[in-house]
Design an enzyme around this catalytic site. Structure first.
Site, PDB file in Angstrom:
ATOM      1  N   ASP A  20      -2.286  -1.539  -4.022  1.00 38.17           N
ATOM      2  CA  ASP A  20      -2.737  -0.370  -4.783  1.00 38.17           C
ATOM      3  C   ASP A  20      -1.662   0.026  -5.796  1.00 38.17           C
ATOM      4  O   ASP A  20      -1.728   1.095  -6.397  1.00 38.17           O
ATOM      5  CB  ASP A  20      -3.110   0.802  -3.866  1.00 38.17           C
ATOM      6  CG  ASP A  20      -1.973   1.240  -2.960  1.00 38.17           C
ATOM      7  OD1 ASP A  20      -0.842   0.742  -3.103  1.00 38.17           O
ATOM      8  OD2 ASP A  20      -2.226   2.119  -2.103  1.00 38.17           O
ATOM      9  N   CYS A  73       0.852  -1.195   0.000  1.00 35.93           N
ATOM     10  CA  CYS A  73       0.000   0.000   0.000  1.00 35.93           C
ATOM     11  C   CYS A  73       0.882   1.237   0.000  1.00 35.93           C
ATOM     12  O   CYS A  73       1.707   1.397   0.893  1.00 35.93           O
ATOM     13  CB  CYS A  73      -0.878  -0.025   1.253  1.00 35.93           C
ATOM     14  SG  CYS A  73      -1.852   1.456   1.490  1.00 35.93           S
ATOM     15  N   HIS A  74       0.759   2.090  -1.009  1.00 34.40           N
ATOM     16  CA  HIS A  74       1.542   3.326  -0.990  1.00 34.40           C
ATOM     17  C   HIS A  74       0.913   4.495  -1.731  1.00 34.40           C
ATOM     18  O   HIS A  74       1.413   5.602  -1.672  1.00 34.40           O
ATOM     19  CB  HIS A  74       2.937   3.079  -1.599  1.00 34.40           C
ATOM     20  CG  HIS A  74       2.927   3.038  -3.096  1.00 34.40           C
ATOM     21  ND1 HIS A  74       2.535   1.936  -3.782  1.00 34.40           N
ATOM     22  CD2 HIS A  74       3.222   3.978  -4.016  1.00 34.40           C
ATOM     23  CE1 HIS A  74       2.606   2.195  -5.081  1.00 34.40           C
ATOM     24  NE2 HIS A  74       3.008   3.421  -5.254  1.00 34.40           N
ATOM     25  N   ARG A  75      -0.195   4.270  -2.444  1.00 27.96           N
ATOM     26  CA  ARG A  75      -0.776   5.341  -3.267  1.00 27.96           C
ATOM     27  C   ARG A  75      -1.242   6.499  -2.396  1.00 27.96           C
ATOM     28  O   ARG A  75      -1.850   6.285  -1.339  1.00 27.96           O
ATOM     29  CB  ARG A  75      -1.999   4.815  -4.022  1.00 27.96           C
ATOM     30  CG  ARG A  75      -1.652   4.066  -5.266  1.00 27.96           C
ATOM     31  CD  ARG A  75      -2.002   4.887  -6.501  1.00 27.96           C
ATOM     32  NE  ARG A  75      -0.815   5.248  -7.239  1.00 27.96           N
ATOM     33  CZ  ARG A  75      -0.096   4.380  -7.939  1.00 27.96           C
ATOM     34  NH1 ARG A  75      -0.408   3.110  -7.979  1.00 27.96           N
ATOM     35  NH2 ARG A  75       0.971   4.788  -8.589  1.00 27.96           N
ATOM     36  N   ARG A 131       6.574   5.835   2.597  1.00 30.58           N
ATOM     37  CA  ARG A 131       5.464   6.809   2.647  1.00 30.58           C
ATOM     38  C   ARG A 131       4.377   6.295   3.595  1.00 30.58           C
ATOM     39  O   ARG A 131       3.876   7.021   4.445  1.00 30.58           O
ATOM     40  CB  ARG A 131       4.909   6.982   1.235  1.00 30.58           C
ATOM     41  CG  ARG A 131       3.409   7.206   1.185  1.00 30.58           C
ATOM     42  CD  ARG A 131       2.853   6.986  -0.199  1.00 30.58           C
ATOM     43  NE  ARG A 131       3.247   8.050  -1.101  1.00 30.58           N
ATOM     44  CZ  ARG A 131       2.850   9.303  -0.974  1.00 30.58           C
ATOM     45  NH1 ARG A 131       2.064   9.653   0.030  1.00 30.58           N
ATOM     46  NH2 ARG A 131       3.225  10.202  -1.838  1.00 30.58           N
TER      47      ARG A 131
END
Ligand code: UD1
Length: 364
Positions: A284, A208-210, A243
């Site tokens: 994502d 998950c990073h978006r 992030r």
């Protein structure tokens, strides 16, 4: 005539794509192309950058610009100024950019301003969501490019709808080249399944990073809840982008990941080994959605739209957004069915890099 090419990369997925193309360049007869590699520095942690260069046999960059962090405008602005100086020194025949990051935009813009033709690998992808920074980057990079290497027929049609038809080629997706090249090496060399005690066991792999998920506290909380819920039934491995790690702490959600095995960003071969062995992948990331498809693993995408529509149309990917219930439900369904084999090859034959390099060499 030898072609002098400046390649601009900066973020993790670009290292993987550039590795495939650089290998093909080194394989061209009498090295018809001189490639000068520029690393903007957008991804700078050793496990987001260095390890990829080492593992994927990418030549060391001639320029390491060390530009990272800050707002999108500040980061892109600093890259633009610095890449411009590099291009003035190098005076290449062509500039090659990949994908949709701020490094892509800066590279394309710096080149176009100096009337250096731009070639864009992974052209024509669209999410039709202009709130994504990547969508803005792609739209501009495609407008500025004279050679547009599309990974899919959908991408060709997207460009045509924007009036871009000249210089457009669909040679397939260089990510498929990389997946085919590294899959066996990963199975042989990676010890990650043993290290995590997962060899031979079904498990769920998550990334998950978006920005749309990490910057929105409610969306991120929904995702954390979903992964914790799933971890009650299946082992869940979450590889955590810096992030996301920062924002999980910032939103006070760290305690919510009970039962989830959280690991730092993995070297590519470890990631490929985990992807191939996973029962379901929840992500994502664009690249991970496709890698799931290449390896025949069902995917649940934590977004409301995807650029890789073929994976959804062929029944291998479900869009679940950031809703806890939708993610948990989609993972349970995907985990309980064995995916049927797929004949269609929407991403080409795994020779995209060779065909791209041939086209570049022909243009001299
Ligand atoms: C970028 C790309 C995205 C791509 C992703 C792959 C843009 C707009 N987005 O997103 O399209 O899918 O890379 O990973 O270019 N950070 C570190 N260490 C690093 C790299 C980043 O701590 O090695 C931190 C940065 O300081 C920043 C955050 O992570 O706070 C985000 O990094 P950034 O490069 O802005 O974008 P990504 O989220 O990685």
């Amino acid at each position: 005539m030898r072609l002098k090419l400046v390649t601009v990369v900066g973020a993790r997925p670009q290292f993987i794509k550039a590795a495939a193309v650089s290998r093909a360049i080194r394989g061209t007869p009498a090295a018809a192309i001189d490639e000068v590699l520029v690393h903007t520095g957008q991804h700078y942690d050793a496990n987001m950058s260095e390890v990829f260069f080492a593992e994927l046999d990418i030549p060391a960059p001639k320029y390491d610009l060390k530009i990272a962090g800050g707002t999108h405008g500040a980061m892109t602005g600093r890259m633009l100024e610095t890449i411009e100086a590099v291009l003035l020194d190098e005076a290449p025949d062509r500039v090659l950019v990949y994908g949709d990051t701020n490094s892509t935009l800066a590279g394309a813009l710096a080149a176009a301003k100096q009337h250096i033709p731009v070639a864009h690998v992974e052209a024509g992808l669209r999410s039709f969501n202009r709130r994504m920074p990547e969508e803005i980057n792609r739209l501009i990079a495609d407008q500025l490019s004279s050679l547009l290497f599309c990974p899919t027929e959908t991408a060709v049609l997207n460009l045509a709808a924007e009036g871009i038809t000249s210089g457009v080629h669909n040679y397939g997706d260089v990510m498929l080249d990389a997946a085919m090249h590294y899959r066996e090496r990963a199975a042989r060399a990676s010890r990650v399944l043993d290290d995590l005690g997962l060899r031979g066991k079904p498990f769920i792999l998550a990334t998950c990073h978006r920005a749309e998920n990490t910057d929105d506290a409610e969306a991120l909380a929904g995702i954390v809840r979903a992964l914790t819920d799933i971890a009650r039934t299946w082992p869940v491995v979450l590889t955590l982008h810096p992030r996301t790690r920062k924002l999980i702490d910032q939103h006070g959600l760290g305690g919510g990941l009970a039962g989830v095995t959280v690991v730092a960003p993995l070297p590519f071969l470890d990631m490929v080994a985990l992807e191939q062995a996973a029962r379901v992948i929840v992500t994502d990331s664009g690249g991970v959605q496709k890698e799931a498809f290449f390896y025949g693993v069902p995917c649940v995408t934590m977004r409301n739209e995807t650029e890789w529509v073929e994976t959804v149309a062929l029944g291998r990917n479900v869009l679940a957004g950031a809703s806890t219930a939708a993610i948990v439900d989609a993972v349970e369904r995907a985990a309980s069915e064995l995916p049927a084999p797929i004949e269609a090859r929407p991403y080409g034959d795994g020779d995209a890099a060779t065909r791209i390099v041939q086209r570049l060499a022909d243009l001299g």
